[in-house]
Design a protein around this motif. Structure first.
Motif, mmCIF file in Angstrom:
data_model
loop_
_atom_site.group_PDB
_atom_site.id
_atom_site.type_symbol
_atom_site.label_atom_id
_atom_site.label_comp_id
_atom_site.label_asym_id
_atom_site.label_seq_id
_atom_site.Cartn_x
_atom_site.Cartn_y
_atom_site.Cartn_z
ATOM 1 N N HIS A 187 -4.409 -14.126 3.887
ATOM 2 C CA HIS A 187 -4.430 -12.651 3.919
ATOM 3 C C HIS A 187 -3.867 -12.126 5.240
ATOM 4 O O HIS A 187 -3.002 -11.252 5.261
ATOM 5 N N PHE A 190 -0.158 -11.557 5.832
ATOM 6 C CA PHE A 190 0.548 -10.430 5.215
ATOM 7 C C PHE A 190 0.634 -9.228 6.154
ATOM 8 O O PHE A 190 1.487 -8.352 5.966
ATOM 9 N N THR A 194 3.048 -5.755 6.574
ATOM 10 C CA THR A 194 2.594 -4.366 6.410
ATOM 11 C C THR A 194 2.698 -3.577 7.722
ATOM 12 O O THR A 194 3.023 -2.398 7.694
ATOM 13 N N LEU A 195 2.448 -4.245 8.853
ATOM 14 C CA LEU A 195 2.586 -3.521 10.128
ATOM 15 C C LEU A 195 4.034 -3.094 10.343
ATOM 16 O O LEU A 195 4.302 -2.047 10.933
ATOM 17 N N LEU A 197 6.147 -2.474 7.729
ATOM 18 C CA LEU A 197 6.394 -1.424 6.722
ATOM 19 C C LEU A 197 5.969 -0.059 7.231
ATOM 20 O O LEU A 197 6.609 0.948 6.937
ATOM 21 N N PHE A 198 4.865 -0.021 7.989
ATOM 22 C CA PHE A 198 4.337 1.253 8.478
ATOM 23 C C PHE A 198 4.799 1.542 9.914
ATOM 24 O O PHE A 198 4.241 2.398 10.580
ATOM 25 N N ARG A 200 4.361 0.092 12.655
ATOM 26 C CA ARG A 200 3.332 0.003 13.685
ATOM 27 C C ARG A 200 3.620 -1.122 14.673
ATOM 28 O O ARG A 200 2.837 -1.336 15.620
ATOM 29 N N SER B 85 -1.956 1.942 -1.129
ATOM 30 C CA SER B 85 -2.162 1.426 0.220
ATOM 31 C C SER B 85 -3.638 1.530 0.552
ATOM 32 O O SER B 85 -4.368 2.328 -0.026
ATOM 33 N N PRO B 92 -2.980 -2.176 7.668
ATOM 34 C CA PRO B 92 -2.662 -1.661 6.335
ATOM 35 C C PRO B 92 -2.388 -2.790 5.342
ATOM 36 O O PRO B 92 -2.013 -3.889 5.720
ATOM 37 N N ASP B 93 -2.593 -2.484 4.075
ATOM 38 C CA ASP B 93 -2.206 -3.393 3.007
ATOM 39 C C ASP B 93 -1.565 -2.549 1.919
ATOM 40 O O ASP B 93 -1.829 -1.341 1.828
ATOM 41 N N VAL B 94 -0.704 -3.167 1.139
ATOM 42 C CA VAL B 94 0.054 -2.420 0.125
ATOM 43 C C VAL B 94 0.238 -3.255 -1.139
ATOM 44 O O VAL B 94 0.191 -4.483 -1.106
#
Lengths: 282, 282
Positions: A187, A190, A194-195, A197-198, A200, B85, B92-94
Protein backbone atom coordinates in the motif's frame (compact mmCIF):
# COMPACT_ATOMS: atom_id res chain seq x y z
CA UNK A 1 46.97 -4.32 2.06
CA UNK A 2 49.88 -4.45 -0.37
CA UNK A 3 48.00 -4.40 -3.65
CA UNK A 4 44.47 -4.43 -4.99
CA UNK A 5 43.03 -5.49 -8.32
CA UNK A 6 39.43 -5.26 -9.49
CA UNK A 7 37.76 -6.40 -12.70
CA UNK A 8 34.14 -6.59 -13.88
CA UNK A 9 34.17 -10.40 -13.99
CA UNK A 10 31.00 -11.43 -12.22
CA UNK A 11 29.47 -14.88 -12.12
CA UNK A 12 27.69 -14.48 -15.43
CA UNK A 13 30.82 -13.26 -17.27
CA UNK A 14 32.66 -16.58 -16.94
CA UNK A 15 31.66 -19.49 -19.16
CA UNK A 16 31.48 -22.98 -17.61
CA UNK A 17 34.98 -24.43 -17.49
CA UNK A 18 36.52 -20.99 -17.91
CA UNK A 19 37.29 -20.25 -14.27
CA UNK A 20 40.97 -21.23 -14.18
CA UNK A 21 41.63 -19.15 -17.28
CA UNK A 22 39.74 -16.17 -15.86
CA UNK A 23 41.70 -16.48 -12.60
CA UNK A 24 45.02 -16.71 -14.43
CA UNK A 25 44.15 -13.72 -16.60
CA UNK A 26 43.42 -11.55 -13.56
CA UNK A 27 45.90 -12.86 -10.98
CA UNK A 28 48.54 -14.80 -12.94
CA UNK A 29 51.07 -12.02 -12.51
CA UNK A 30 50.73 -12.16 -8.72
CA UNK A 31 51.06 -15.92 -8.72
CA UNK A 32 54.17 -15.74 -10.90
CA UNK A 33 55.77 -13.08 -8.68
CA UNK A 34 54.98 -15.03 -5.48
CA UNK A 35 55.12 -18.77 -6.22
CA UNK A 36 53.01 -20.74 -3.73
CA UNK A 37 51.22 -17.63 -2.49
CA UNK A 38 48.05 -18.92 -0.77
CA UNK A 39 44.84 -17.60 -2.29
CA UNK A 40 41.28 -17.49 -0.96
CA UNK A 41 38.19 -16.86 -3.09
CA UNK A 42 34.84 -15.74 -1.65
CA UNK A 43 31.38 -15.05 -2.96
CA UNK A 44 29.42 -16.49 -5.88
CA UNK A 45 32.57 -18.20 -7.19
CA UNK A 46 31.61 -20.93 -4.71
CA UNK A 47 28.01 -21.30 -5.92
CA UNK A 48 26.63 -24.10 -8.06
CA UNK A 49 27.22 -21.92 -11.13
CA UNK A 50 30.71 -20.91 -9.96
CA UNK A 51 34.18 -22.45 -10.20
CA UNK A 52 33.29 -25.23 -7.79
CA UNK A 53 30.42 -25.57 -5.35
CA UNK A 54 31.55 -24.90 -1.80
CA UNK A 55 28.81 -26.37 0.43
CA UNK A 56 27.37 -23.85 2.89
CA UNK A 57 28.64 -23.93 6.46
CA UNK A 58 25.61 -24.24 8.72
CA UNK A 59 25.03 -21.61 11.40
CA UNK A 60 26.12 -21.13 14.06
CA UNK A 61 29.47 -20.78 12.33
CA UNK A 62 32.70 -19.01 13.26
CA UNK A 63 36.10 -18.61 11.68
CA UNK A 64 37.19 -22.10 12.74
CA UNK A 65 34.14 -23.64 11.04
CA UNK A 66 34.76 -21.68 7.88
CA UNK A 67 38.44 -22.61 7.85
CA UNK A 68 37.62 -26.30 8.34
CA UNK A 69 35.16 -26.26 5.45
CA UNK A 70 37.26 -24.45 2.86
CA UNK A 71 36.69 -25.91 -0.62
CA UNK A 72 40.22 -26.61 -1.85
CA UNK A 73 40.94 -26.22 -5.53
CA UNK A 74 44.72 -26.64 -5.14
CA UNK A 75 45.58 -28.16 -1.76
CA UNK A 76 47.25 -25.70 0.58
CA UNK A 77 47.26 -23.01 -2.07
CA UNK A 78 43.88 -22.11 -3.58
CA UNK A 79 40.54 -22.45 -1.81
CA UNK A 80 36.99 -21.09 -1.84
CA UNK A 81 35.50 -19.73 1.39
CA UNK A 82 32.11 -21.41 1.97
CA UNK A 83 28.98 -19.34 2.34
CA UNK A 84 26.61 -19.78 5.27
CA UNK A 85 23.18 -21.34 5.61
CA UNK A 86 20.64 -21.15 8.41
CA UNK A 87 17.02 -22.05 9.04
CA UNK A 88 14.38 -19.49 9.97
CA UNK A 89 11.26 -21.27 11.23
CA UNK A 90 11.66 -24.09 8.75
CA UNK A 91 12.75 -22.05 5.75
CA UNK A 92 16.41 -22.01 4.68
CA UNK A 93 18.43 -18.87 4.09
CA UNK A 94 21.83 -18.52 2.45
CA UNK A 95 24.64 -16.07 1.81
CA UNK A 96 28.00 -16.11 0.06
CA UNK A 97 30.70 -13.50 0.53
CA UNK A 98 29.02 -11.69 3.41
CA UNK A 99 30.50 -14.23 5.88
CA UNK A 100 33.94 -12.94 4.93
CA UNK A 101 32.89 -9.31 5.29
CA UNK A 102 31.35 -9.92 8.70
CA UNK A 103 34.36 -11.79 10.09
CA UNK A 104 36.48 -8.93 8.83
CA UNK A 105 34.24 -6.28 10.38
CA UNK A 106 34.35 -8.12 13.72
CA UNK A 107 38.12 -7.64 13.85
CA UNK A 108 37.56 -3.91 14.10
CA UNK A 109 34.83 -3.98 16.74
CA UNK A 110 35.90 -3.16 20.31
CA UNK A 111 33.91 -6.12 21.65
CA UNK A 112 34.42 -8.67 18.87
CA UNK A 113 33.40 -11.57 21.09
CA UNK A 114 30.13 -10.00 22.23
CA UNK A 115 26.63 -10.00 20.75
CA UNK A 116 26.21 -7.86 17.64
CA UNK A 117 23.52 -7.09 15.09
CA UNK A 118 24.93 -6.25 11.66
CA UNK A 119 23.29 -5.25 8.41
CA UNK A 120 24.95 -5.59 5.00
CA UNK A 121 22.72 -3.55 2.69
CA UNK A 122 22.53 -4.25 -1.02
CA UNK A 123 20.63 -6.04 -3.75
CA UNK A 124 19.94 -8.72 -1.17
CA UNK A 125 20.44 -7.17 2.27
CA UNK A 126 21.62 -9.46 5.04
CA UNK A 127 20.75 -8.91 8.70
CA UNK A 128 23.07 -10.99 10.84
CA UNK A 129 23.21 -11.96 14.51
CA UNK A 130 26.73 -12.57 15.80
CA UNK A 131 27.69 -13.75 19.27
CA UNK A 132 30.93 -15.17 20.63
CA UNK A 133 32.59 -14.62 17.25
CA UNK A 134 30.08 -16.88 15.49
CA UNK A 135 27.22 -16.05 13.14
CA UNK A 136 24.13 -17.34 14.96
CA UNK A 137 21.69 -16.67 12.14
CA UNK A 138 20.65 -14.19 9.49
CA UNK A 139 17.81 -13.09 7.25
CA UNK A 140 17.98 -11.98 3.63
CA UNK A 141 15.78 -9.13 2.36
CA UNK A 142 15.42 -8.51 -1.40
CA UNK A 143 15.32 -4.77 -0.82
CA UNK A 144 17.80 -3.50 -3.38
CA UNK A 145 16.48 -5.70 -6.14
CA UNK A 146 12.89 -4.67 -5.42
CA UNK A 147 13.91 -1.02 -5.42
CA UNK A 148 15.57 -1.41 -8.83
CA UNK A 149 12.51 -3.13 -10.33
CA UNK A 150 10.05 -0.58 -8.97
CA UNK A 151 12.37 2.33 -9.71
CA UNK A 152 12.87 1.39 -13.34
CA UNK A 153 9.93 -0.68 -14.51
CA UNK A 154 6.80 -0.14 -12.43
CA UNK A 155 4.05 2.43 -12.87
CA UNK A 156 5.87 4.39 -10.14
CA UNK A 157 8.84 4.82 -12.47
CA UNK A 158 6.79 7.17 -14.67
CA UNK A 159 6.72 9.62 -11.79
CA UNK A 160 10.49 9.59 -11.26
CA UNK A 161 13.47 11.14 -13.04
CA UNK A 162 15.48 8.76 -15.22
CA UNK A 163 18.49 8.71 -12.89
CA UNK A 164 18.78 8.95 -9.11
CA UNK A 165 20.13 12.33 -8.08
CA UNK A 166 21.35 13.26 -4.63
CA UNK A 167 19.35 11.86 -1.76
CA UNK A 168 16.47 14.10 -0.70
CA UNK A 169 16.92 13.49 3.02
CA UNK A 170 13.51 14.81 4.09
CA UNK A 171 11.67 12.71 1.50
CA UNK A 172 13.74 9.64 2.42
CA UNK A 173 12.98 10.15 6.12
CA UNK A 174 9.27 10.56 5.34
CA UNK A 175 9.35 7.23 3.49
CA UNK A 176 11.08 5.50 6.40
CA UNK A 177 8.52 6.94 8.83
CA UNK A 178 5.59 5.98 6.62
CA UNK A 179 6.83 2.39 6.44
CA UNK A 180 6.45 2.14 10.23
CA UNK A 181 2.72 3.00 9.97
CA UNK A 182 -0.08 0.47 9.39
CA UNK A 183 -1.02 -0.20 5.79
CA UNK A 184 1.74 -2.49 4.58
CA UNK A 185 4.51 -2.01 2.04
CA UNK A 186 2.35 -2.83 -0.99
CA UNK A 187 0.00 0.00 0.00
CA UNK A 188 2.62 2.54 1.02
CA UNK A 189 4.40 2.14 -2.33
CA UNK A 190 1.35 3.58 -4.09
CA UNK A 191 1.91 6.90 -2.32
CA UNK A 192 4.79 7.52 -4.75
CA UNK A 193 2.14 7.72 -7.46
CA UNK A 194 -0.58 9.60 -5.62
CA UNK A 195 1.69 12.29 -4.15
CA UNK A 196 2.82 13.01 -7.72
CA UNK A 197 -0.77 12.99 -9.05
CA UNK A 198 -1.71 15.67 -6.52
CA UNK A 199 1.52 17.63 -7.12
CA UNK A 200 2.55 17.24 -3.49
CA UNK A 201 6.09 16.10 -4.30
CA UNK A 202 8.61 16.28 -7.12
CA UNK A 203 9.99 13.28 -8.95
CA UNK A 204 13.42 13.65 -7.39
CA UNK A 205 11.92 13.67 -3.90
CA UNK A 206 9.74 10.67 -4.74
CA UNK A 207 12.74 8.53 -5.73
CA UNK A 208 14.16 9.19 -2.26
CA UNK A 209 10.77 8.45 -0.70
CA UNK A 210 10.63 5.11 -2.53
CA UNK A 211 14.06 4.22 -1.16
CA UNK A 212 12.92 5.22 2.33
CA UNK A 213 9.75 3.14 2.09
CA UNK A 214 11.73 0.00 1.22
CA UNK A 215 14.58 0.46 3.69
CA UNK A 216 12.04 1.49 6.31
CA UNK A 217 10.06 -1.70 5.71
CA UNK A 218 13.25 -3.77 5.99
CA UNK A 219 13.97 -2.05 9.30
CA UNK A 220 10.39 -2.44 10.57
CA UNK A 221 10.54 -6.17 9.90
CA UNK A 222 13.55 -6.58 12.22
CA UNK A 223 11.45 -5.60 15.25
CA UNK A 224 14.70 -4.53 16.93
CA UNK A 225 14.60 -4.00 20.70
CA UNK A 226 14.56 -0.27 21.56
CA UNK A 227 18.06 1.19 21.57
CA UNK A 228 19.62 -1.93 19.99
CA UNK A 229 22.92 -0.86 18.37
CA UNK A 230 23.48 -1.92 14.76
CA UNK A 231 26.68 -2.15 12.75
CA UNK A 232 26.27 -1.16 9.10
CA UNK A 233 28.63 -2.70 6.57
CA UNK A 234 28.23 -1.31 3.08
CA UNK A 235 29.18 1.23 0.46
CA UNK A 236 29.17 4.82 1.63
CA UNK A 237 25.96 5.97 -0.08
CA UNK A 238 23.86 3.02 0.97
CA UNK A 239 25.35 2.91 4.48
CA UNK A 240 24.33 6.56 4.91
CA UNK A 241 20.71 5.71 4.12
CA UNK A 242 20.63 2.83 6.62
CA UNK A 243 22.36 5.03 9.17
CA UNK A 244 19.64 7.68 8.77
CA UNK A 245 16.84 5.13 9.02
CA UNK A 246 18.34 3.44 12.08
CA UNK A 247 19.04 6.74 13.81
CA UNK A 248 15.42 7.80 13.24
CA UNK A 249 14.39 4.60 15.03
CA UNK A 250 16.65 5.43 17.97
CA UNK A 251 19.33 2.86 17.19
CA UNK A 252 23.01 3.72 17.75
CA UNK A 253 24.87 3.01 14.51
CA UNK A 254 28.44 1.90 14.01
CA UNK A 255 29.86 1.97 10.46
CA UNK A 256 32.17 -0.95 9.67
CA UNK A 257 35.53 -0.09 8.06
CA UNK A 258 35.88 -0.21 4.28
CA UNK A 259 38.44 -3.00 4.34
CA UNK A 260 36.19 -5.60 5.97
CA UNK A 261 36.49 -8.01 3.04
CA UNK A 262 40.30 -7.98 3.13
CA UNK A 263 40.42 -8.23 6.91
CA UNK A 264 37.97 -11.12 6.67
CA UNK A 265 40.04 -13.01 4.12
CA UNK A 266 43.12 -12.50 6.32
CA UNK A 267 41.22 -13.76 9.37
CA UNK A 268 40.10 -16.87 7.47
CA UNK A 269 43.66 -17.44 6.23
CA UNK A 270 44.94 -17.25 9.80
CA UNK A 271 42.23 -19.57 11.08
CA UNK A 272 43.22 -22.03 8.34
CA UNK A 273 46.92 -21.59 9.29
CA UNK A 274 47.67 -20.37 5.78
CA UNK A 275 49.46 -17.38 7.25
CA UNK A 276 50.96 -16.80 10.67
CA UNK A 277 50.39 -13.67 12.73
CA UNK A 278 51.70 -10.73 10.73
CA UNK A 279 53.57 -12.55 7.97
CA UNK A 280 52.60 -14.80 5.09
CA UNK A 281 53.48 -18.42 5.77
CA UNK A 282 54.46 -19.11 2.17
CA UNK B 1 -27.92 -6.66 -20.51
CA UNK B 2 -28.99 -6.41 -24.12
CA UNK B 3 -25.62 -6.36 -25.85
CA UNK B 4 -21.93 -6.33 -25.02
CA UNK B 5 -18.92 -5.13 -26.97
CA UNK B 6 -15.27 -5.38 -25.97
CA UNK B 7 -12.12 -4.13 -27.71
CA UNK B 8 -8.45 -3.92 -26.71
CA UNK B 9 -8.47 -0.11 -26.68
CA UNK B 10 -6.76 0.83 -23.43
CA UNK B 11 -5.59 4.27 -22.37
CA UNK B 12 -2.27 3.95 -24.17
CA UNK B 13 -3.86 2.85 -27.47
CA UNK B 14 -5.61 6.16 -28.08
CA UNK B 15 -3.61 9.16 -29.29
CA UNK B 16 -4.35 12.59 -27.76
CA UNK B 17 -7.37 14.05 -29.52
CA UNK B 18 -8.40 10.66 -30.84
CA UNK B 19 -11.02 9.78 -28.26
CA UNK B 20 -14.16 10.80 -30.16
CA UNK B 21 -12.99 8.85 -33.21
CA UNK B 22 -12.15 5.79 -31.09
CA UNK B 23 -15.58 5.99 -29.43
CA UNK B 24 -17.36 6.34 -32.77
CA UNK B 25 -15.42 3.40 -34.21
CA UNK B 26 -16.43 1.12 -31.35
CA UNK B 27 -19.94 2.36 -30.50
CA UNK B 28 -21.10 4.42 -33.51
CA UNK B 29 -23.43 1.65 -34.65
CA UNK B 30 -25.24 1.63 -31.28
CA UNK B 31 -25.52 5.40 -31.32
CA UNK B 32 -26.93 5.33 -34.85
CA UNK B 33 -29.45 2.62 -33.97
CA UNK B 34 -30.56 4.45 -30.79
CA UNK B 35 -30.28 8.21 -31.34
CA UNK B 36 -29.93 10.07 -28.06
CA UNK B 37 -29.06 6.90 -26.14
CA UNK B 38 -27.38 8.08 -22.93
CA UNK B 39 -23.86 6.77 -22.48
CA UNK B 40 -21.61 6.57 -19.41
CA UNK B 41 -17.84 5.98 -19.51
CA UNK B 42 -15.82 4.78 -16.52
CA UNK B 43 -12.18 4.08 -15.73
CA UNK B 44 -8.98 5.61 -17.05
CA UNK B 45 -10.90 7.40 -19.81
CA UNK B 46 -11.47 10.04 -17.11
CA UNK B 47 -7.81 10.41 -16.15
CA UNK B 48 -5.52 13.28 -17.07
CA UNK B 49 -4.30 11.22 -20.04
CA UNK B 50 -7.86 10.20 -21.02
CA UNK B 51 -10.64 11.79 -23.07
CA UNK B 52 -11.26 14.47 -20.47
CA UNK B 53 -10.20 14.69 -16.85
CA UNK B 54 -13.07 13.88 -14.50
CA UNK B 55 -12.02 15.25 -11.11
CA UNK B 56 -12.14 12.63 -8.34
CA UNK B 57 -15.17 12.61 -6.07
CA UNK B 58 -13.89 12.82 -2.49
CA UNK B 59 -14.86 10.08 -0.04
CA UNK B 60 -17.23 9.51 1.58
CA UNK B 61 -19.07 9.26 -1.73
CA UNK B 62 -22.25 7.51 -2.79
CA UNK B 63 -24.23 7.19 -6.01
CA UNK B 64 -25.75 10.65 -5.59
CA UNK B 65 -22.29 12.23 -5.27
CA UNK B 66 -21.04 10.37 -8.33
CA UNK B 67 -24.11 11.34 -10.34
CA UNK B 68 -23.73 14.99 -9.35
CA UNK B 69 -20.09 15.04 -10.41
CA UNK B 70 -20.40 13.36 -13.80
CA UNK B 71 -18.04 14.94 -16.32
CA UNK B 72 -20.31 15.73 -19.25
CA UNK B 73 -18.89 15.46 -22.75
CA UNK B 74 -22.28 15.90 -24.48
CA UNK B 75 -24.88 17.32 -22.10
CA UNK B 76 -27.53 14.80 -21.13
CA UNK B 77 -26.06 12.19 -23.44
CA UNK B 78 -22.40 11.32 -22.88
CA UNK B 79 -20.58 11.54 -19.54
CA UNK B 80 -17.57 10.15 -17.68
CA UNK B 81 -18.08 8.67 -14.20
CA UNK B 82 -15.59 10.27 -11.81
CA UNK B 83 -13.14 8.16 -9.84
CA UNK B 84 -12.79 8.48 -6.07
CA UNK B 85 -10.13 9.98 -3.85
CA UNK B 86 -9.55 9.70 -0.14
CA UNK B 87 -6.88 10.53 2.43
CA UNK B 88 -5.17 7.91 4.56
CA UNK B 89 -3.26 9.62 7.39
CA UNK B 90 -2.26 12.54 5.20
CA UNK B 91 -1.50 10.59 2.02
CA UNK B 92 -3.97 10.64 -0.89
CA UNK B 93 -5.28 7.54 -2.60
CA UNK B 94 -7.23 7.27 -5.84
CA UNK B 95 -9.19 4.87 -8.01
CA UNK B 96 -11.04 5.01 -11.31
CA UNK B 97 -13.51 2.40 -12.49
CA UNK B 98 -13.68 0.48 -9.23
CA UNK B 99 -16.29 2.95 -7.90
CA UNK B 100 -18.64 1.73 -10.65
CA UNK B 101 -17.93 -1.93 -9.88
CA UNK B 102 -18.53 -1.45 -6.17
CA UNK B 103 -21.81 0.42 -6.60
CA UNK B 104 -22.86 -2.39 -8.92
CA UNK B 105 -21.82 -5.10 -6.48
CA UNK B 106 -23.76 -3.36 -3.70
CA UNK B 107 -26.99 -3.82 -5.69
CA UNK B 108 -26.60 -7.57 -5.28
CA UNK B 109 -25.78 -7.60 -1.56
CA UNK B 110 -28.65 -8.53 0.78
CA UNK B 111 -27.75 -5.62 3.09
CA UNK B 112 -26.68 -3.00 0.57
CA UNK B 113 -27.08 -0.19 3.09
CA UNK B 114 -24.95 -1.81 5.79
CA UNK B 115 -21.23 -1.82 6.47
CA UNK B 116 -19.14 -3.85 4.04
CA UNK B 117 -15.49 -4.55 3.37
CA UNK B 118 -14.75 -5.26 -0.28
CA UNK B 119 -11.59 -6.17 -2.12
CA UNK B 120 -11.11 -5.70 -5.86
CA UNK B 121 -7.95 -7.70 -6.63
CA UNK B 122 -5.76 -6.87 -9.59
CA UNK B 123 -2.68 -5.02 -10.77
CA UNK B 124 -3.56 -2.42 -8.14
CA UNK B 125 -5.84 -4.08 -5.60
CA UNK B 126 -8.39 -1.87 -3.85
CA UNK B 127 -9.67 -2.55 -0.35
CA UNK B 128 -12.82 -0.52 0.22
CA UNK B 129 -14.97 0.31 3.23
CA UNK B 130 -18.61 0.93 2.40
CA UNK B 131 -21.34 2.00 4.79
CA UNK B 132 -24.80 3.39 4.18
CA UNK B 133 -24.31 2.97 0.44
CA UNK B 134 -21.27 5.28 0.41
CA UNK B 135 -17.59 4.50 0.02
CA UNK B 136 -16.03 5.69 3.29
CA UNK B 137 -12.43 5.11 2.24
CA UNK B 138 -10.08 2.70 0.53
CA UNK B 139 -6.45 1.65 0.21
CA UNK B 140 -4.59 0.66 -2.95
CA UNK B 141 -2.02 -2.17 -2.89
CA UNK B 142 0.35 -2.66 -5.83
CA UNK B 143 0.15 -6.42 -5.42
CA UNK B 144 -0.48 -7.60 -8.97
CA UNK B 145 2.11 -5.31 -10.47
CA UNK B 146 4.73 -6.39 -7.91
CA UNK B 147 3.91 -10.04 -8.60
CA UNK B 148 4.41 -9.53 -12.35
CA UNK B 149 7.77 -7.78 -11.85
CA UNK B 150 9.10 -10.39 -9.43
CA UNK B 151 7.61 -13.27 -11.41
CA UNK B 152 9.18 -12.21 -14.68
CA UNK B 153 12.26 -10.11 -13.98
CA UNK B 154 13.74 -10.76 -10.53
CA UNK B 155 16.29 -13.33 -9.45
CA UNK B 156 13.29 -15.36 -8.26
CA UNK B 157 12.10 -15.69 -11.86
CA UNK B 158 15.05 -17.98 -12.62
CA UNK B 159 13.56 -20.54 -10.27
CA UNK B 160 10.12 -20.47 -11.91
CA UNK B 161 8.61 -21.92 -15.10
CA UNK B 162 8.13 -19.46 -17.94
CA UNK B 163 4.34 -19.45 -17.66
CA UNK B 164 2.00 -19.82 -14.68
CA UNK B 165 0.34 -23.23 -14.71
CA UNK B 166 -2.58 -24.26 -12.52
CA UNK B 167 -2.52 -22.99 -8.97
CA UNK B 168 -0.67 -25.30 -6.56
CA UNK B 169 -3.11 -24.80 -3.70
CA UNK B 170 -0.84 -26.18 -0.96
CA UNK B 171 2.09 -24.01 -2.03
CA UNK B 172 -0.18 -20.97 -2.30
CA UNK B 173 -1.58 -21.61 1.18
CA UNK B 174 1.95 -22.01 2.56
CA UNK B 175 2.87 -18.63 1.09
CA UNK B 176 -0.19 -16.98 2.61
CA UNK B 177 0.60 -18.52 6.01
CA UNK B 178 4.27 -17.52 5.81
CA UNK B 179 3.30 -13.91 5.09
CA UNK B 180 1.51 -13.78 8.48
CA UNK B 181 4.77 -14.67 10.29
CA UNK B 182 7.41 -12.15 11.44
CA UNK B 183 10.18 -11.37 8.97
CA UNK B 184 8.51 -9.02 6.53
CA UNK B 185 7.60 -9.39 2.86
CA UNK B 186 11.07 -8.49 1.54
CA UNK B 187 12.51 -11.37 3.58
CA UNK B 188 9.80 -13.92 2.90
CA UNK B 189 10.16 -13.40 -0.86
CA UNK B 190 13.69 -14.79 -0.71
CA UNK B 191 12.28 -18.17 0.36
CA UNK B 192 11.22 -18.69 -3.26
CA UNK B 193 14.92 -18.81 -4.08
CA UNK B 194 16.20 -20.80 -1.11
CA UNK B 195 13.52 -23.51 -1.22
CA UNK B 196 14.55 -24.11 -4.84
CA UNK B 197 18.28 -24.07 -3.97
CA UNK B 198 17.69 -26.84 -1.44
CA UNK B 199 15.36 -28.76 -3.78
CA UNK B 200 12.50 -28.45 -1.31
CA UNK B 201 9.98 -27.25 -3.91
CA UNK B 202 9.45 -27.31 -7.66
CA UNK B 203 9.28 -24.24 -9.84
CA UNK B 204 5.55 -24.62 -10.44
CA UNK B 205 4.88 -24.78 -6.70
CA UNK B 206 7.12 -21.78 -6.10
CA UNK B 207 5.14 -19.59 -8.51
CA UNK B 208 2.06 -20.35 -6.43
CA UNK B 209 4.01 -19.69 -3.21
CA UNK B 210 5.11 -16.29 -4.57
CA UNK B 211 1.47 -15.42 -5.28
CA UNK B 212 0.52 -16.56 -1.78
CA UNK B 213 3.27 -14.48 -0.16
CA UNK B 214 2.06 -11.31 -1.89
CA UNK B 215 -1.67 -11.82 -1.42
CA UNK B 216 -0.97 -12.96 2.15
CA UNK B 217 0.97 -9.76 2.82
CA UNK B 218 -1.87 -7.69 1.37
CA UNK B 219 -4.29 -9.49 3.67
CA UNK B 220 -2.00 -9.18 6.72
CA UNK B 221 -1.80 -5.43 6.19
CA UNK B 222 -5.59 -5.08 6.46
CA UNK B 223 -5.50 -6.16 10.13
CA UNK B 224 -9.13 -7.24 9.69
CA UNK B 225 -11.13 -7.90 12.87
CA UNK B 226 -11.52 -11.65 13.49
CA UNK B 227 -14.42 -13.07 11.52
CA UNK B 228 -14.89 -9.89 9.45
CA UNK B 229 -16.74 -10.89 6.24
CA UNK B 230 -15.21 -9.70 2.97
CA UNK B 231 -16.79 -9.38 -0.47
CA UNK B 232 -14.41 -10.25 -3.33
CA UNK B 233 -15.01 -8.61 -6.68
CA UNK B 234 -12.74 -9.88 -9.42
CA UNK B 235 -12.04 -12.32 -12.22
CA UNK B 236 -12.66 -15.96 -11.35
CA UNK B 237 -9.01 -17.09 -11.03
CA UNK B 238 -7.89 -14.20 -8.91
CA UNK B 239 -11.05 -14.18 -6.80
CA UNK B 240 -10.40 -17.86 -6.00
CA UNK B 241 -6.96 -17.00 -4.61
CA UNK B 242 -8.31 -14.22 -2.40
CA UNK B 243 -11.14 -16.47 -1.30
CA UNK B 244 -8.62 -19.16 -0.21
CA UNK B 245 -6.44 -16.64 1.63
CA UNK B 246 -9.41 -15.04 3.39
CA UNK B 247 -10.92 -18.39 4.34
CA UNK B 248 -7.57 -19.46 5.83
CA UNK B 249 -7.72 -16.33 8.00
CA UNK B 250 -11.22 -17.22 9.18
CA UNK B 251 -13.04 -14.60 7.12
CA UNK B 252 -16.41 -15.43 5.53
CA UNK B 253 -16.19 -14.60 1.83
CA UNK B 254 -18.89 -13.45 -0.52
CA UNK B 255 -18.15 -13.37 -4.26
CA UNK B 256 -19.66 -10.42 -6.11
CA UNK B 257 -21.54 -11.19 -9.33
CA UNK B 258 -19.74 -10.92 -12.67
CA UNK B 259 -21.96 -8.12 -13.94
CA UNK B 260 -21.01 -5.60 -11.24
CA UNK B 261 -19.66 -3.10 -13.78
CA UNK B 262 -22.90 -3.09 -15.81
CA UNK B 263 -25.08 -2.96 -12.70
CA UNK B 264 -22.92 -0.10 -11.45
CA UNK B 265 -23.30 1.91 -14.66
CA UNK B 266 -27.06 1.34 -14.54
CA UNK B 267 -27.17 2.48 -10.90
CA UNK B 268 -25.22 5.64 -11.75
CA UNK B 269 -27.54 6.29 -14.72
CA UNK B 270 -30.55 5.97 -12.46
CA UNK B 271 -29.02 8.24 -9.82
CA UNK B 272 -28.36 10.80 -12.56
CA UNK B 273 -31.96 10.39 -13.81
CA UNK B 274 -30.67 9.30 -17.21
CA UNK B 275 -32.94 6.28 -17.04
CA UNK B 276 -36.05 5.59 -15.02
CA UNK B 277 -36.70 2.38 -13.14
CA UNK B 278 -36.70 -0.43 -15.67
CA UNK B 279 -36.73 1.53 -18.90
CA UNK B 280 -34.38 3.90 -20.67
CA UNK B 281 -35.54 7.49 -20.41
CA UNK B 282 -34.34 8.38 -23.89
Amino acid sequence: MLAQHAAPRGLLSVAPGGWQAAFDAEFGAWQAAHPGLPCLLAGMVGSRQGWAEAPYAACPAGLADIARQLRWLQPGCLAIVPGLSCENDGVPDVLRGEETQVFGALQALPDAGGAHTLVLPGTHSKWMQVDGGRVRGFRTHVTGETYALLRQQSILARMLPAADGDLDADAFDAGVARAQQPGGLLHHLFSVRTLALFDRATGAALASRLSGLLIGEELRAQALPPGQPVTVLGSAGLALRYQRALAAGGHPVRLAPDDATWQGLLAVARAAALVSEGTLSA
